[in-house]
Each structure stands twice: as C-alpha cells, then as structure tokens.
Design a protein around this motif. Sequence first.
Motif, PDB file in Angstrom:
ATOM      1  N   GLN A 290       1.095  -0.911  -0.015  1.00  0.00           N
ATOM      2  CA  GLN A 290       0.151   0.261  -0.183  1.00  0.00           C
ATOM      3  C   GLN A 290       0.837   0.952   0.693  1.00  0.00           C
ATOM      4  OE1 GLN A 290      -3.473   0.050  -0.490  1.00  0.00           O
ATOM      5  NE2 GLN A 290      -2.949   2.760  -0.458  1.00  0.00           N
TER       6      GLN A 290
ATOM      7  N   GLU B 186       3.869   1.478  -1.135  1.00  0.00           N
ATOM      8  CA  GLU B 186       4.506   1.605  -2.394  1.00  0.00           C
ATOM      9  C   GLU B 186       3.677   2.404  -3.909  1.00  0.00           C
ATOM     10  OE1 GLU B 186       7.294   1.568  -5.516  1.00  0.00           O
ATOM     11  OE2 GLU B 186       7.510   1.639  -3.452  1.00  0.00           O
ATOM     12  N   GLN B 187       2.153   1.814  -3.370  1.00  0.00           N
ATOM     13  CA  GLN B 187       1.539   2.493  -4.443  1.00  0.00           C
ATOM     14  C   GLN B 187       1.338   3.860  -4.486  1.00  0.00           C
ATOM     15  OE1 GLN B 187      -2.233  -0.259  -4.078  1.00  0.00           O
ATOM     16  NE2 GLN B 187      -1.528  -2.030  -5.303  1.00  0.00           N
ATOM     17  N   ASP B 188       1.380   4.202  -2.567  1.00  0.00           N
ATOM     18  CA  ASP B 188       0.429   5.348  -2.877  1.00  0.00           C
ATOM     19  C   ASP B 188       1.973   6.196  -2.992  1.00  0.00           C
ATOM     20  OD1 ASP B 188      -1.354   4.921  -1.155  1.00  0.00           O
ATOM     21  OD2 ASP B 188      -0.794   4.907   1.031  1.00  0.00           O
ATOM     22  N   ARG B 189       2.885   6.128  -2.955  1.00  0.00           N
ATOM     23  CA  ARG B 189       4.668   6.641  -3.343  1.00  0.00           C
ATOM     24  C   ARG B 189       4.590   6.676  -4.589  1.00  0.00           C
ATOM     25  NH1 ARG B 189       8.366   5.540  -6.279  1.00  0.00           N
ATOM     26  NH2 ARG B 189       8.174   3.707  -6.076  1.00  0.00           N
ATOM     27  N   GLN B 190       3.576   5.545  -5.188  1.00  0.00           N
ATOM     28  CA  GLN B 190       3.557   5.943  -6.925  1.00  0.00           C
ATOM     29  C   GLN B 190       2.297   7.053  -6.687  1.00  0.00           C
ATOM     30  OE1 GLN B 190       2.601   2.061  -8.240  1.00  0.00           O
ATOM     31  NE2 GLN B 190       5.100   1.617  -7.659  1.00  0.00           N
ATOM     32  N   ARG B 191       1.916   6.767  -6.407  1.00  0.00           N
ATOM     33  CA  ARG B 191       0.574   7.360  -6.772  1.00  0.00           C
ATOM     34  C   ARG B 191       0.280   8.952  -6.372  1.00  0.00           C
ATOM     35  NH1 ARG B 191      -3.092   5.725  -3.447  1.00  0.00           N
ATOM     36  NH2 ARG B 191      -3.838   3.945  -4.682  1.00  0.00           N
TER      37      ARG B 191
ATOM     38  N   GLU C  10       3.990  10.260  -6.795  1.00  0.00           N
ATOM     39  CA  GLU C  10       4.275  10.914  -7.851  1.00  0.00           C
ATOM     40  C   GLU C  10       4.075  11.295  -8.960  1.00  0.00           C
ATOM     41  OE1 GLU C  10       7.225   7.494  -8.585  1.00  0.00           O
ATOM     42  OE2 GLU C  10       8.826   8.501  -6.933  1.00  0.00           O
ATOM     43  N   ARG C  11       2.975  10.221  -9.742  1.00  0.00           N
ATOM     44  CA  ARG C  11       1.730  10.769 -10.289  1.00  0.00           C
ATOM     45  C   ARG C  11       1.656  12.080 -10.033  1.00  0.00           C
ATOM     46  NH1 ARG C  11       0.439   5.202 -10.619  1.00  0.00           N
ATOM     47  NH2 ARG C  11      -1.427   5.538  -8.870  1.00  0.00           N
ATOM     48  N   ASN C  12       0.785  12.465  -8.771  1.00  0.00           N
ATOM     49  CA  ASN C  12      -0.249  13.415  -8.477  1.00  0.00           C
ATOM     50  C   ASN C  12       1.167  14.729  -8.509  1.00  0.00           C
ATOM     51  OD1 ASN C  12      -2.342  11.939  -8.673  1.00  0.00           O
ATOM     52  ND2 ASN C  12      -2.541  12.018  -6.532  1.00  0.00           N
TER      53      ASN C  12
END
Length: 186
Positions: A111, A113-118, A120-122
């Motif tokens: 979770q 890692e997914q939050d970090r990727q999200r 970065e995208r934001n």
Amino acid sequence: MARSPRLDAPLGRGTPLGRGTTRQRPTSRDRFGRFTEWVARAMGTPTFLVLLSLFCVLWIIWNTMTPENWRFDAAANGFTALTLMLSLQASYAAPLILLAQNRQDDRDRVQIEQDRQRAERNLADTEYLAREIVALRMSLEERNSQTVTRDVLRQELKALLAELEDTDAKAASGPAPTAPSREDHS
C-alpha cells in the motif's frame, strides 16, 4: 475466424484471450495466513478475554469445590493442568499473531509503494499543469501586448494628428529663411 478482444472488459472476463484462465482457489499458504489473521483478531477482542477468564474461573471452581473423585487438577499442585493448557495456548498464540502481523506488514508495504507511486504521478501531473498554465499566461500576455485596444489606437492617432497639425502650421507660416548656398554666390 478469431474475434478481436473487447476493449471494454479486462482480459479474462468474457474475452477470447481469457478463455483458458480460471480463477484459482487460494493456496493453502493463503488459507493458513487468513486463519492466523482470524486467530489474531479473535484473541484481540474483549470477548476472548472474558471467555478465557470465565474458563479459568470455572476450572478453578470445579477443581476446588467438587467432590474429590470428580477433580482432575489438584489445587495442591497449583493447578498444573490449567497452567500447562494456558502455556500451550500462549505458545501457539504468539507465533500465530506474529504471522498475522507479518502479513499485515506485507500489505502495508504494498500500500505504501502504491501511495508513493500515486503521489509521484500526482506531482508530475501538477508540475505539468503548472507549466501549461504558465505557458498560457505568457501567450496571453504576448497576445495582449500585440493587441491594439481602442484607447491605445486613439492615443496614437491623436499624437499623429498633433504632429501633422504642427507641420501644417509651420508650412502655413511661410517658408523659413534659408542661408544662401555657395551656388547662389557664384
């Protein structure tokens, strides 16, 4: 003739490409992991504590109040069987709770890692939008500096009119005396 995959459904859901794929049953490891989480959840409730306390109280009452031949754990020996049962329960509970915590840690890691990727995208999207807004502002400022408004046009025309009136006034007052040139003297 092979049908083309549908774009409105993910693979494996009504598409020819997903015919061979079936949902697999959870593995025994996953089943055991879910069991450990159930045990950890159950042991962490007030109900479990009340039931365990009630069990111990009943055990002690039974082995102290009932007739001698009905007792199975002597109070004189310090309720050895009860102590052994509680130790056995604790020896199994601790690893099961740790396994459940490890599974939760793994889920939390995914979770995060997914939050970090999200995030970065934001951030990339926000930076892109900020650059686009700056570019739009610059193009509007450039366009506004080249655009002639009525007021600017009026001021320019008044200035040109005043300049023409000055030159007309000078021309009407007559030719200005000029110095004789060398050709006139020769």
